[in-house]
Design an enzyme around this catalytic site. Structure first.
Site, PDB file in Angstrom:
ATOM      1  N   ASP A 159      75.832  99.211  58.902  1.00  0.00           N
ATOM      2  CA  ASP A 159      76.245 100.186  59.914  1.00  0.00           C
ATOM      3  C   ASP A 159      77.765 100.211  59.999  1.00  0.00           C
ATOM      4  O   ASP A 159      78.395  99.239  60.439  1.00  0.00           O
ATOM      5  CB  ASP A 159      75.652  99.817  61.282  1.00  0.00           C
ATOM      6  CG  ASP A 159      74.141  99.991  61.333  1.00  0.00           C
ATOM      7  OD1 ASP A 159      73.664 101.038  60.865  1.00  0.00           O
ATOM      8  OD2 ASP A 159      73.448  99.085  61.833  1.00  0.00           O
ATOM      9  N   SER A 199      49.529  65.983  31.898  1.00  0.00           N
ATOM     10  CA  SER A 199      48.408  65.417  32.656  1.00  0.00           C
ATOM     11  C   SER A 199      48.647  63.952  32.961  1.00  0.00           C
ATOM     12  O   SER A 199      47.977  63.363  33.797  1.00  0.00           O
ATOM     13  CB  SER A 199      47.106  65.572  31.873  1.00  0.00           C
ATOM     14  OG  SER A 199      47.137  64.754  30.715  1.00  0.00           O
ATOM     15  N   LYS A 252      74.269  62.461  66.724  1.00  0.00           N
ATOM     16  CA  LYS A 252      73.006  61.768  66.988  1.00  0.00           C
ATOM     17  C   LYS A 252      72.844  61.667  68.501  1.00  0.00           C
ATOM     18  O   LYS A 252      73.648  61.030  69.176  1.00  0.00           O
ATOM     19  CB  LYS A 252      72.981  60.376  66.362  1.00  0.00           C
ATOM     20  CG  LYS A 252      71.622  59.696  66.528  1.00  0.00           C
ATOM     21  CD  LYS A 252      71.597  58.301  65.960  1.00  0.00           C
ATOM     22  CE  LYS A 252      70.174  57.761  65.978  1.00  0.00           C
ATOM     23  NZ  LYS A 252      69.537  57.820  67.306  1.00  0.00           N
ATOM     24  N   GLU A 294      76.144  58.051  70.437  1.00  0.00           N
ATOM     25  CA  GLU A 294      75.411  56.960  69.799  1.00  0.00           C
ATOM     26  C   GLU A 294      75.767  56.865  68.318  1.00  0.00           C
ATOM     27  O   GLU A 294      75.768  55.781  67.744  1.00  0.00           O
ATOM     28  CB  GLU A 294      73.902  57.172  69.955  1.00  0.00           C
ATOM     29  CG  GLU A 294      73.083  56.002  69.433  1.00  0.00           C
ATOM     30  CD  GLU A 294      71.592  56.227  69.587  1.00  0.00           C
ATOM     31  OE1 GLU A 294      70.825  55.324  69.203  1.00  0.00           O
ATOM     32  OE2 GLU A 294      71.195  57.293  70.069  1.00  0.00           O
ATOM     33  N   ASP A 331      43.672  73.598  32.332  1.00  0.00           N
ATOM     34  CA  ASP A 331      43.772  72.240  31.797  1.00  0.00           C
ATOM     35  C   ASP A 331      43.587  72.321  30.290  1.00  0.00           C
ATOM     36  O   ASP A 331      42.491  72.644  29.798  1.00  0.00           O
ATOM     37  CB  ASP A 331      42.695  71.359  32.435  1.00  0.00           C
ATOM     38  CG  ASP A 331      42.813  69.900  31.986  1.00  0.00           C
ATOM     39  OD1 ASP A 331      43.692  69.598  31.163  1.00  0.00           O
ATOM     40  OD2 ASP A 331      42.007  69.088  32.463  1.00  0.00           O
ATOM     41  N   HIS A 383      48.722  70.558  31.875  1.00  0.00           N
ATOM     42  CA  HIS A 383      48.238  71.449  32.924  1.00  0.00           C
ATOM     43  C   HIS A 383      49.221  72.611  33.071  1.00  0.00           C
ATOM     44  O   HIS A 383      50.440  72.392  33.073  1.00  0.00           O
ATOM     45  CB  HIS A 383      48.137  70.721  34.268  1.00  0.00           C
ATOM     46  CG  HIS A 383      47.167  69.588  34.268  1.00  0.00           C
ATOM     47  ND1 HIS A 383      47.286  68.494  35.097  1.00  0.00           N
ATOM     48  CD2 HIS A 383      46.064  69.358  33.520  1.00  0.00           C
ATOM     49  CE1 HIS A 383      46.300  67.656  34.885  1.00  0.00           C
ATOM     50  NE2 HIS A 383      45.540  68.163  33.923  1.00  0.00           N
ATOM     51  N   PHE A 419      36.134  55.799  41.099  1.00  0.00           N
ATOM     52  CA  PHE A 419      36.546  57.129  41.539  1.00  0.00           C
ATOM     53  C   PHE A 419      35.901  57.390  42.890  1.00  0.00           C
ATOM     54  O   PHE A 419      34.664  57.326  43.020  1.00  0.00           O
ATOM     55  CB  PHE A 419      36.091  58.183  40.519  1.00  0.00           C
ATOM     56  CG  PHE A 419      36.568  59.575  40.841  1.00  0.00           C
ATOM     57  CD1 PHE A 419      37.757  60.064  40.302  1.00  0.00           C
ATOM     58  CD2 PHE A 419      35.839  60.405  41.676  1.00  0.00           C
ATOM     59  CE1 PHE A 419      38.202  61.340  40.592  1.00  0.00           C
ATOM     60  CE2 PHE A 419      36.276  61.683  41.979  1.00  0.00           C
ATOM     61  CZ  PHE A 419      37.457  62.143  41.433  1.00  0.00           C
TER      62      PHE A 419
END
Length: 833
Positions: free
Chosen positions: A51, A709, A236, A369, A675, A715, A611
C-alpha cells in the site's frame, strides 16, 4: 473539514474497538512547512500486496499495488486507488483482526518524504490523474509516475512505474532484496485466518495444548558454551513456567507439570482470553514484579499484592499449524506479530542485542536471575536441550523438603525454625543442608501446619545427617531457594527460602550442575543455517566406558551399563544409552505421539531378540499412547521426552519402529513409504531402482527423501500434507511399484515370496497400511557395527554409498557435515492426485 470528509470511508469500514489501526481522532498535528511524507505498507490481507500512501490535503492518499513497486522503468505495475487514511496511519504496524476489513499483518515497509515535480502540485496532479513524485525513502528513491487509467469497476485504477533517472535499475528487485519492515525489522507476514477455513469442529484448547506437549527445558550452562555468532540472549525470569492454549476466548493455562493455573492467576487468564487469535499456544513465564520492576519468585506466594504478568517467549501453535519445527527466529517473529500492541499484564520476553559478556553484566546490574541463550535456527523440542542454555548470575535451586527443625523460641512453638532439604539422585534423595532464613512468622506457622501432616519416623534421605530434634516428613513439597554456592561436600551455602513450588514434582528435583563440554560440541564461529538442528555429539565407545554414568536430570536411570550389547565392537548398554541421549533432539520430534514397536536385545545382539508393541514394567511417569489395533487395544510407549527415550534405551530397545501417522490424527499418514529391499542382490540394482523411483515421483511433481534402513536396504519417503488416508497412500504406492516392476522387471519385483523373487530387489509397499511400521530415522540396528538408519540427500545415493558407515560412533561427524536431513519429512505440504 475537507480532511474529515475524505476519511469518512476509512472510518465507516473499521470498528476501532476491535482493530488497533488509528482512528481519525488520533491525528497528530503537522508543523507548517514540513515536507509531505509517504509510507508503504506490506499488507498480507486477502493476498500479499503493498500500500503506497502519499500525504495530500491533510490525509494519506492510498493505492494498493498487488505486485509492489519496481525499479525497472519498463515494468508498469497496477495501483488500485483505495480510501484515504489518516496521517497517524504513517506509523502503524501490526495485525488487523482476521474478520475485520483488511484483516492480516501490515508491516511498515518503507517511509520518507516526497515532493511532486514540479513541487507543491500534489492535489492538482491527483485530480488530473498524473502524479510525478520524487521519493526520499529508505528503500524507494528517485522519481516515480502514477497515472490513472480507465476505471475498472468501482475503484479507480492507476499505473505505477519508475522514471528514467539515475536510481532506475532493471535488475534490482526491491521487494525481494529488502523484505523487512523499516520499523521493527520483521519480514514474515501472516494473512487472515477465515473462520470458514477452520475445521467445523475445532479442537478444544486442552487438545491443542496436548498436541504440542511437553515443554522444552533449558540446560544449566556457563557462558563459554554459548557463542554470539550462534546464540541470542533473553532475560531469564524468576517465576512459574506456564503454557497457554488460547482459542477464540477459551483458555487452558497449565504449569510444566500439567497443573491448571488459571484459577490461581485469574487476571492473567482473563488477559490471555482477550487475545485476538483463532488458535495459539504460547510458552512463557508467570512472574511477579518488585518495586524495581524485577521478577521475584517469592512475590508469587499467597497474599502478595505484587503486579503479576504473563511473559511469552515462544509460540508453538498458531491457527491450526504446529510451529515447533520452524526455526527459532521464525517462531519469535510470529510471536511478536501476535503480541504487537498488547499491554500488561501480557508482554513478550526481553531480548538483549548485546554480546554475552555485556548481556551478563547487564543482568547482574539489573538484579535479574540470569539469561537464556537460545541457538539460532533451532526447533522446539519437548525435552531438556542444549539448544537452550541457562546462564545464571544468581544461584538458585529447587529443593525437596525432607523435614524441619522446630523453632527454639518458646513463644513460637507452632513455627518451624529451619527446613531440612534435599535433591533426588539415582539412588534416592540426598541431604543438601538446612534453610533457616527467608521466612516470615506467618510462613513459618503455615509450613509447620503443612508439614506436620506428613510426618514419618525416619528420614527418607539415603545420607541424612543426624540432627537432634529433627522432624522428618514425606518428600511431598518443593521449595525454591537462593544460595551463594555449593560447598565441597555438596551442601547449600547461605540458602534463603523463596517460596513453595507447586509446578515441580519432588522426583524431578536434582542438583543442577553445569555439564562438562564435550569435544564434539565445540563452538562454531559461523551461525548455523536457518532451520537446521544442532548436531549432537556421539561419544566414542572407549570414552563412555571409561566414565561413570553422568548425573542427569531425567527420571530414566541407567542400570547394568557395563553389559555388552555389541560384542564385536565391545559396545555396552551405556554406549547405547548415551547414543540415544545425543540423538534425542533429532528423534523426539519424530517419535512424539507416534505409536511405535521396539526390538529388544537384553542379552546382546548375539542372543535372540524380542519384537514388542507393549512393554512390561512401565513406570507411572512414562507417557503412553492407547491405540486400537485390529483385535485389541494396546498401550504404546509415547516418546514425548528424553526420559521416555532413555527408559527405552535402558530396556535394551535398540531398534524403534514407528507408524507413519501420529496422534491425534492416527488415520492420516505423514508420508508414503517405499522399502527397497535388495535381499542378497546387487547393490547396483538397488541404486538403479531408487533412481528410477525418484525420477517417477519427480514427474508427478513430488519430492522424496531417501534414508538407509540401517542394514542393506533403502527407504524412500514422500512427505505429505495433512488430510490423506492410509487407503490413498497404499493405492498410490502400489501403483508406482507396479509401474516400476513393469519397467525394471529383470531386477525388481513386488513378489513377497523370497523364492519367487529369484534374487531380484523387493519393492515393498506394505508399510503404508494402518498399524504398519518403518524403522525410525537415527534408530540403531542390531547388527555388527551398530549402524543407524541415516537420512540421505539424493546426491549420496550412488554405488559408493556404504550404509554401515553411519553408526553409533559416527553420528556426530554425520550431523556436523549435513545436519538433520529428516526434518523436511515432518513438514510435508505435498498432495497426492
Amino acid at each position: 473539514m475537507k480532511t474529515q470528509r475524505s476519511l469518512r470511508t476509512y472510518r465507516a469500514k473499521r470498528d476501532f474497538q476491535k482493530t488497533s489501526e488509528p482512528a481519525p481522532s488520533d491525528e497528530v498535528p503537522r508543523r507548517r512547512g514540513e515536507p509531505p511524507i509517504f509510507v508503504v505498507h506490506k499488507h498480507d490481507a486477502t493476498q500479499l500486496h503493498y500500500d503506497l500512501r502519499l500525504e495530500i490535503d491533510g490525509a494519506l492518499a492510498s493505492w494498493a499495488l498487488p505486485k509492489g513497486p519496481s525499479f525497472d522503468p519498463k515494468t508498469k505495475r497496477l495501483a488500485v486507488e483505495t480510501e484515504d487514511h489518516p496521517l497517524a496511519y504513517a506509523g502503524f504496524e501490526g495485525r488487523i483482526p482476521d474478520e475485520e476489513y483488511g484483516g492480516g499483518d501490515s508491516l511498515l515497509w518503507d517511509r520518507g518524504t516526497y515532493e511532486t515535480v514540479p513541487p507543491g502540485e500534489a492535489p492538482a496532479q491527483r485530480k488530473k490523474g498524473h502524479l510525478t513524485v520524487q521519493l526520499h525513502g529508505e528503500k524507494l528513491k528517485g522519481r516515480w509516475h502514477l497515472i490513472r487509467t480507465k476505471p475498472q469497476g468501482k475503484k479507480a485504477q492507476w499505473l505505477c512505474f519508475k522514471a528514467m533517472d539515475g536510481e532506475a535499475d532493471a535488475d534490482y528487485d526491491v521487494t525481494a532484496e529488502r523484505p523487512e519492515s523499516v520499523k521493527s525489522g520483521r519480514s514474515a507476514t501472516r494473512g487472515p485466518v477465515r473462520k470458514r477455513a477452520l475445521p467445523q469442529r475445532p479442537a478444544s484448547t486442552e487438545q491443542i495444548l496436548q498436541s504440542v506437549w511437553p515443554p522444552m527445558l533449558a540446560q544449566l550452562s556457563v557462558p563459554e558454551q554459548a557463542d554470539d555468532a550462534t546464540h541470542v540472549y533473553e532475560v531469564k525470569y524468576d517465576g512459574f513456567r506456564a503454557l497457554a492454549s488460547v482459542s477464540s476466548g477459551s483458555l487452558t493455562l497449565h504449569s510444566r507439570n500439567g497443573n491448571d493455573l488459571s484459577a490461581r492467576f485469574p487476571p492473567l487468564a482473563e488477559a490471555l482470553r482477550q487475545l485476538r487469535v483463532t488458535e495459539a499456544v504460547l510458552d512463557g513465564e508467570i512472574i511477579a514484579l518488585d518495586a524495581q520492576g524485577r521478577s521475584r519468585f517469592q512475590l508469587l506466594q499467597k497474599g502478595s499484592d505484587a503486579e503479576q504478568r504473563f511473559v511469552a517467549f515462544d509460540l508453538l501453535w498458531l491457527d491450526g499449524e504446529d510451529l515447533r519445527q520452524r526455526p527459532l527466529e521464525a517462531r519469535r517473529e510470529l510471536l511478536e506479530q501476535l503480541l504487537s500492541g498488547v499491554k500488561p499484564p501480557l508482554q513478550i520476553s526481553e531480548r538483549l542485542e548485546l554480546p554475552a559478556d555485556k548481556a551478563l553484566a547487564k543482568a547482574r546490574s539489573q538484579g535479574w536471575e540470569g539469561l537464556i541463550a537460545k541457538r539460532r535456527g533451532s526447533p522446539y523440542v519437548g525435552s531438556r536441550s542444549s539448544d537452550w542454555l541457562k546462564l545464571k548470575v544468581q544461584a538458585g535451586q529447587e529443593a525437596v523438603i525432607l523435614g524441619y527443625l522446630p523453632i527454639k523460641n518458646a513463644r513460637a512453638q507452632e513455627q518451624i525454625g529451619a527446613l531440612l532439604v534435599g535433591v533426588h539422585g539415582p539412588d534416592g534423595y540426598h541431604d543438601v543442608g538446612k534453610v533457616g532464613t527467608g521466612f516470615s512468622s506467618e510462613t513459618r506457622r503455615e509450613l509447620r501446619a503443612l508439614l506436620d501432616r506428613q510426618r514419618v519416623k525416619a528420614p527418607v534421605a539415603v545420607d541424612a545427617q543426624p540432627r537432634p530434634g529433627a522432624v522428618w516428613v514425606k518428600p511431598k513439597y518443593v521449595a525454591q531457594v537462593h544460595f551463594t554456592e555449593w560447598t565441597t561436600d555438596g551442601r547449600l551455602r547461605h540458602p534463603v527460602f523463596q517460596g513453595l513450588r507447586t509446578d515441580k514434582k519432588p522426583q524431578e528435583v536434582v542438583r543442577e550442575q553445569v555439564p562438562s563440554p564435550r569435544k564434539a560440541a565445540t563452538k562454531s564461529k559461523a551461525p548455523r543455517k536457518s532451520g537446521a538442528r544442532r548436531a549432537p555429539s556421539a561419544l566414542s565407545a572407549r570414552a563412555t566406558r571409561a566414565k561413570a554414568p553422568p548425573e542427569t536430570e531425567e527420571l530414566a536411570r541407567l542400570t547394568h551399563g557395563e553389559r555388552v550389547l555389541f560384542p564385536q565392537e565391545g559396545l555396552t548398554k551405556r554406549d547405547v544409552f548415551e547414543y540415544y541421549r545425543e540423538a534425542a533432539p533429532l528423534l523426539l520430534p519424530v517419535l512424539a505421539n507416534r505409536p511405535l514397536a521396539v526390538q529388544q536385545w537384553p542379552a546382546g545382539i548375539q542372543a535372540p531378540g524380542f519384537f514388542r508393541h507393549e512393554l512390561s514394567g512401565m513406570p507411572d511417569w512414562l507417557p503412553t499412547l492407547r491405540v486400537k489395533h485390529e483385535a485389541k487395544m494396546l498401550e504404546h510407549v509415547n516418546v514425548q521426552s528424553l526420559d521416555a527415550l532413555l527408559w527405552l534405551a535402558n530396556q535394551s530397545a535398540l531398534t524403534l519402529h514407528i507408524w507413519s501417522s501420529h496422534a491425534p490424527k492416527l488415520a492420516q499418514p505423514d508420508w508414503v513409504v517405499f522399502d527397497l529391499d535388495p535381499g542378497k542382490g546387487r547393490w547396483e540394482d538397488l541404486i538403479s531402482v531408487a533412481t528410477a523411483l525418484r525420477e517417477k515421483l519427480e514427474e508427478l511433481g513430488l519430492e522424496s527423501l531417501p534414508k538407509t534402513s540401517g542394514k542393506r536396504g533403502l527407504h524412500v519417503l514422500v512427505p505429505l500434507a495433512p488430510g490423506h488416508t492410509y487407503a490413498q497412500t497404499q493405492r498410490f504406492a502400489e501403483k508406482i511399484a507396479a509401474e516400476l516392476e513393469t519397467e525394471l522387471g529383470s531386477i525388481a519385483t513386488t513378489e513377497r515370496t523370497i523364492q519367487k523373487r529369484r534374487g531380484r530387489l523387493y519393492l515393498d509397499v506394505g508399510q503404508n497400511g494402518r498399524g504398519k511400521t518403518v524403522v525410525a530415522p537415527y534408530s540403531l540396528r542390531a547388527i555388527p557395527g551398530a549402524p543407524f538408519s541415516a537420512p540421505l540427500s539424493w546426491s549420496e545415493v550412488t554405488r559408493k554409498l556404504d550404509p554401515l558407515r553411519f553408526n553409533l560412533k559416527t553420528l556426530s561427524q554425520r550431523l556436523e557435515a549435513v545436519g538433520d536431513l529428516f526434518a523436511q519429512a515432518l513438514q510435508g505440504k505435498q498432495t497426492l492426485a
